[in-house]
Design an enzyme around this catalytic site. Structure first.
Site, PDB file in Angstrom:
ATOM      1  N   CYS A   1       3.697  22.613 -12.831  1.00 43.67           N
ATOM      2  CA  CYS A   1       4.988  23.229 -12.514  1.00 43.67           C
ATOM      3  C   CYS A   1       5.232  24.489 -13.316  1.00 43.67           C
ATOM      4  CB  CYS A   1       6.119  22.227 -12.726  1.00 43.67           C
ATOM      5  SG  CYS A   1       6.149  21.507 -14.375  1.00 43.67           S
TER       6      CYS A   1
ATOM      7  N   GLU B   1      12.752  16.542 -13.788  1.00 43.60           N
ATOM      8  CA  GLU B   1      11.986  17.775 -14.017  1.00 43.60           C
ATOM      9  C   GLU B   1      11.242  18.021 -12.720  1.00 43.60           C
ATOM     10  OE1 GLU B   1       9.570  20.599 -14.386  1.00 43.60           O
ATOM     11  OE2 GLU B   1       8.325  18.871 -14.892  1.00 43.60           O
TER      12      GLU B   1
END
Length: 482
Positions: free
Chosen positions: A282, A248
């Site tokens: 993020c 990720e």
């Protein structure tokens, strides 16, 4: 008070064999929060060997026994949320409300994965042959390497380690060395909850230690959260070793606001998405594409809200946004702002370093809104990882989605509109792993899949039941009586 962080290696708490390192309070850098003797490759070898030895016993425990460890740990985290949340704020910088909430979210994640004990554990299929049954079972992978970032020092480890453990894997975990204290707290909690020796090891050490961990022959798979650059290198390593990998990585998330949207609501959500956690996540809202006819009205609302944000020490009551995590992070964010302004971007608010006595020594960055003349500047394309919102406008609704998709990343996105046709089109044509309609780009629930497309992620999704697709492999059984 400085807290001594120790490594958890083969079931024993001890110092690593490397040099001394410290973590500091980003609001008051002179304050040392924790110190640690970092782990070495020798420590890593001992940890992996212990995990290999412990895995056989752990995978043969019933899933309900494994679930009880997670439930017990969840209760401990919930009871200690205020204490651990304050330590998180001191070490990482986010506000106390955010720190406490993150610890509670970690407890919630543990509870969800403990619930796997009461869910289906396989599938049954009809066979085209008489007298035969076909069923699919799931098996743990073995020893899983976990590498986690600094921005969510307990929630992200929880959503990787909990599914790894419940499905019968052993774990060797390397957290970001910037936040060793919360890593130790999480490992302590799992051990106290009854996790057997060797099933989890904690290795606090420098970045290259993560590469050594990924390469170790005793490791069966790797789950990583961090930068796209590092994630890509680890993907290459795992591909060479034919080892499952889940990454990720970065995001450059866009919010699209159309003229028919509720502008007050859109402004509130965009500011929360862009500025909460100091923009250091993020999923933060980094880009805004607004329909030209309402650009001025929306930006006035956004800038008013941004100017009202109280920036300061996250432990102080009433603070909305804490400092950046480190001096390097602060310098990088301010440099990105300055480069954008030199390239013609207009800072509608923020953009100038703090000079007051309370914030001049800390790693504080002003929440900044930049109006761009077009999507050509690096600040529009590159991940800033700070409280910076870049804005472009368009008169064409179709062009808005093209601008949103014009990115190497594809983690999260948002659309603000009451036009159902546009929403249905965005579901098909907005190329992200998570799409929010009339809410901020940030945020994720633990019971649903999390992850992105393009340069934002690789491998099976995280969180929810999707996580078992990475932490298990399937065996298809064709069963016929002899």
């Amino acid at each position: 008070m400085t807290i001594r962080v120790r490594q958890l290696i083969a079931g024993q708490w001890r110092d690593g064999g490397g040099a001394a390192a410290t973590s500091r309070n980003p609001a008051r850098p002179e304050e040392v929060v924790a110190d640690v003797a970092v782990a070495t490759e020798q420590d890593l070898g001992v940890a992996v060997e212990a995990a290999v030895a412990a895995w056989e016993g752990w995978r043969r425990t019933s899933i309900h026994e494994r679930a009880e460890v997670l439930r017990t740990a969840a209760g401990m985290l919930a009871a200690r949320a205020e204490m651990y949340g304050a330590e998180l704020t001191r070490e990482e910088g986010k506000t106390l409300v955010e720190g406490v909430s993150e610890v509670r979210r970690a407890a919630e994640i543990l509870r969800f994965h403990a619930g796997e004990a009461d869910r289906d554990s396989g599938e049954v299929y009809a066979s085209p042959r008489r007298g035969e049954s076909i069923f699919v079972t799931r098996r743990p992978l073995g020893v899983v390497a976990i590498i986690t970032p600094w921005n969510f020092p307990i929630a992200i480890p929880a959503w990787k380690i909990a599914p790894a453990l419940i499905h019968g894997n052993a774990v060797v975990w390397k957290p970001a060395s910037l936040v060793p204290l919360l890593a130790m707290r999480f490992a302590e909690t799992l051990v106290e909850a009854g996790l057997p020796e060797g099933v989890l090891s904690l290795l606090v050490g420098p970045g290259p230690l993560g590469t050594r961990l990924a390469e170790h022959p005793g490791v069966a798979a790797l789950s990583f959260t961090g930068s796209t650059q590092v994630g890509t290198r680890l993907m290459e390593t795992c591909a060479r070793l034919r080892r499952p990998v889940q990454t990720e990585m970065g995001g450059k998330n866009a919010a699209v606001v159309l003229a028919d949207a509720d502008l007050d609501h859109a402004a509130e959500q965009i500011v929360l998405g862009a500025m909460r956690s100091t923009g250091q996540k993020c999923t933060a809202t980094s880009r805004l594409i607004v329909e030209a006819k309402v650009e001025d009205q929306l930006l006035e609302r956004i800038c008013t809200r941004v100017r009202q944000l109280q920036v300061g020490d996250g432990l102080r009551e009433g603070v909305d946004m804490g400092p950046a995590s480190s001096s390097g992070a602060r310098a990088s964010i301010l440099a990105d702002i300055e480069h954008a302004r030199a390239g013609g971007a207009q800072a509608l608010t923020g953009g100038v370093s703090y000079g007051d006595a309370e914030r001049i020594d800390g790693y504080f960055v002003p929440p900044t809104v930049l109006r761009l003349t077009g999507p050509d500047l690096p600040v529009w394309r590159d991940e800033v990882f700070g409280p910076v919102l870049s804005v472009v406008s368009t008169a064409d609704r179709g062009e808005a989605l093209r601008l949103a998709n014009d990115s190497a990343f594809g983690l999260s996105g948002a659309v603000f509109t009451n036009d159902l046709d546009y929403v249905l089109g965005a579901i098909d044509d907005f190329h992200v792993g998570m799409l929010h309609v009339n809410s901020e780009t940030a945020g994720a629930d633990p019971h649903v899949p999390f992850g992105g497309v393009k340069d934002s992620g690789y491998g099976p999704k995280e969180q929810g039941r999707a996580s078992r697709d990475f932490f298990t492999h399937t065996t298809t059984v064709y069963l016929r009586a002899g």
